[in-house]
Enzyme design. Structure first.
Site, PDB file in Angstrom:
ATOM      1  N   ASN A 210       0.842  -1.193   0.000  1.00 33.61           N
ATOM      2  CA  ASN A 210       0.000   0.000   0.000  1.00 33.61           C
ATOM      3  C   ASN A 210       0.879   1.246   0.000  1.00 33.61           C
ATOM      4  OD1 ASN A 210       0.575   0.813   2.841  1.00 33.61           O
ATOM      5  ND2 ASN A 210      -0.416  -1.151   3.268  1.00 33.61           N
ATOM      6  N   ASP A 279      -4.020  -5.927   5.102  1.00 40.65           N
ATOM      7  CA  ASP A 279      -5.164  -6.720   5.550  1.00 40.65           C
ATOM      8  C   ASP A 279      -5.214  -8.078   4.851  1.00 40.65           C
ATOM      9  OD1 ASP A 279      -6.255  -4.969   7.472  1.00 40.65           O
ATOM     10  OD2 ASP A 279      -6.982  -3.672   5.865  1.00 40.65           O
ATOM     11  N   LYS A 289       9.131 -16.840 -10.862  1.00 41.89           N
ATOM     12  CA  LYS A 289       8.418 -15.677 -11.392  1.00 41.89           C
ATOM     13  C   LYS A 289       7.251 -16.110 -12.287  1.00 41.89           C
ATOM     14  CE  LYS A 289       9.040 -11.636 -14.259  1.00 41.89           C
ATOM     15  NZ  LYS A 289       9.824 -11.070 -15.343  1.00 41.89           N
ATOM     16  N   PHE A 323      -4.597   3.697  14.434  1.00 44.38           N
ATOM     17  CA  PHE A 323      -4.871   4.659  13.373  1.00 44.38           C
ATOM     18  C   PHE A 323      -6.008   4.122  12.519  1.00 44.38           C
ATOM     19  CE2 PHE A 323      -1.588   8.015  13.073  1.00 44.38           C
ATOM     20  CZ  PHE A 323      -0.904   7.710  14.225  1.00 44.38           C
ATOM     21  N   LYS A 337     -14.024   0.972  15.279  1.00 45.14           N
ATOM     22  CA  LYS A 337     -12.720   0.309  15.457  1.00 45.14           C
ATOM     23  C   LYS A 337     -12.196   0.464  16.871  1.00 45.14           C
ATOM     24  CE  LYS A 337     -11.149   0.646  10.866  1.00 45.14           C
ATOM     25  NZ  LYS A 337     -10.450   1.437   9.890  1.00 45.14           N
ATOM     26  N   LYS A 341     -11.549  -2.968  18.850  1.00 42.10           N
ATOM     27  CA  LYS A 341     -10.159  -3.361  19.098  1.00 42.10           C
ATOM     28  C   LYS A 341      -9.694  -2.997  20.504  1.00 42.10           C
ATOM     29  CE  LYS A 341      -8.977  -2.825  14.196  1.00 42.10           C
ATOM     30  NZ  LYS A 341      -7.869  -2.880  13.239  1.00 42.10           N
TER      31      LYS A 341
END
Ligand code: C5P
Length: 400
Positions: A210, A279, A289, A323, A337, A341
């Protein structure tokens, strides 16, 4: 930085070839809002003229104890009293010897004798001079008296030798100055901070990742260290320079990050999960490859464990900060969240907003705690945001 404009640095420049680097240090300090008063020794003026420092600091350079105009305008006692910190960069073996012996035979050594401010000394000289036991003994004595030192670095020295003796980079001296001036209100915290992205390999040359740069987590590490915390930084792959003084654990995948975090968790008093943990990971890693073929291919992804959720289930008094990068319904999603959590604080970003979230040096965040308080903060640097997060951490700690 807090009260930067009220902070005065007296920068003593003694006569070493690294004087030219002190000019860059002045520029950085002024840029950060410090008032800088440069004091040069006679030998330093053989290397660089006072005009260079005067131009960069915007103030006349002090050079002589007995000059009538300088003494009435600046005055060594006033200079000594004004300083929030005295920095000597570069510091020669000679000036370190004089300070240790209590000699005050020029303006800089007289100011040093008269000041009650902290003193940071950046030795820089030939490697053999630096290793000389007389100098080392002097440094030892000064350290015992509370003088601060920043170690010279190793490398090519202007005298032609290789070894320890180079003046550290101006950026690194600046960071040391920031640390010395900062209130040490996190001294009892052992912070476990995660940063950066994960890379989930697909084959030997490809991975799923990401856009996280790691900047927020690294800013949290730097600011935490400045405020006196012990910092363990578990970092995914980034191009950033790890802050000196942090224990760095480099990882790549979410599984590796999980392992490192669980290992370090026992020893932490607070955890800040600033990493953009992947995630999902490719279900299969192909050891050769993947070849290009006709038509589309299907990539199957498996969910990764939620590290923070695992920590939340066994937090045992530790403060957990997470975050949330959101693209919609920021407060609603982040609150969910926070609850799920078992976090104490969540830092939510609307990543669609200009200047916020990934990659940049700024962030606009909303802080939410377990009591339902919602604080929307304006756009600020990631270091300022780190400071706000720690202020909140202290508040949570104190309310317990
Ligand atoms: O659920 P979401 O991924 O948005 O949660 C964000 C927070 O949870 C961040 O602090 C992130 O570091 C953490 N996280 C985690 N493990 C995951 C995914 C996210 O610890 N697998």
């Amino acid at each position: 930085m807090e009260d930067a404009e009220k902070r005065t640095i007296v920068l003593g420049v003694s006569g070493g070839i690294a004087c030219y680097k002190a000019a860059e240090l002045v520029r950085l300090l002024v840029q950060e809002g410090f008032s800088v008063q440069v004091v040069m020794t006679r030998e330093a003026m053989e290397f660089v003229t006072p005009l260079t420092f005067q131009t960069l600091s915007g103030r006349p350079v002090a050079t002589e104890t007995f000059s009538l105009t300088q003494e009435s305008e600046i005055g060594h006692i006033r200079l000594a009293g004004q300083a929030h910190l005295l920095v000597i960069a570069p510091a020669t073996a000679n000036i370190i010897g004089k300070i240790t012996a209590g000699i005050a035979d020029d303006l800089l050594t007289t100011i040093l004798m008269a000041t009650k401010a902290g003193v940071l000394i950046a030795p820089s000289m030939n490697v053999h001079m630096f290793e000389n036991p007389i100098l080392q003994e002097n440094i030892g004595k000064l350290k015992a008296l509370g003088y601060h030192f920043i170690e010279p670095t190793e490398g090519y020295l202007a005298c032609g030798y290789e070894g320890k003796g180079r003046l550290p980079e101006p950026e690194d001296i600046l960071e040391e100055i920031r640390r010395l001036l900062k209130k040490k209100d996190l001294i009892d915290e052992r912070l476990l901070i995660t940063a950066g992205p994960n890379q989930e390999p697909l084959d030997p040359v490809r991975y799923v990742s990401n856009r996280s740069s790691g900047k927020m987590g690294y800013a949290l590490a730097r600011v935490g260290l400045r405020r006196g915390a012990k910092v363990t930084l578990v970092s995914g792959p980034t191009s950033l320079v790890p802050p000196s003084g942090a224990r760095l654990i480099s990882v790549r995948t979410a599984a590796e990050m999980r392992e490192a975090v669980l290992q370090e968790f026992a020893n932490a008093t607070a955890v800040v999960m600033a990493a953009a943990v992947a995630d999902y990971r490719p279900e299969q890693y192909v050891s050769k490859k993947l070849k290009r073929a006709e038509g589309p291919i299907v990539l199957k992804l498996q969910p990764n464990p939620d590290i923070l959720r695992e920590l939340g289930e066994r937090k045992n008094g530790r403060i957990l900060i997470g975050f949330a990068a959101e693209t919609e319904a920021l407060v609603k999603n982040a609150t969910k969240k926070l609850r799920e959590k078992h976090l104490d604080l969540i830092v939510a970003n609307d990543v669609t907003q200009e200047g916020s979230g990934f990659e940049g040096d700024t962030n606009a965040a909303t802080l939410m705690d377990r009591k339902g308080a919602v604080h929307s903060l304006p756009l600020m640097s990631k270091e300022e945001l780190a400071d706000r997060i720690y202020d909140y951490l202290i508040e949570i700690r104190n309310s317990r």
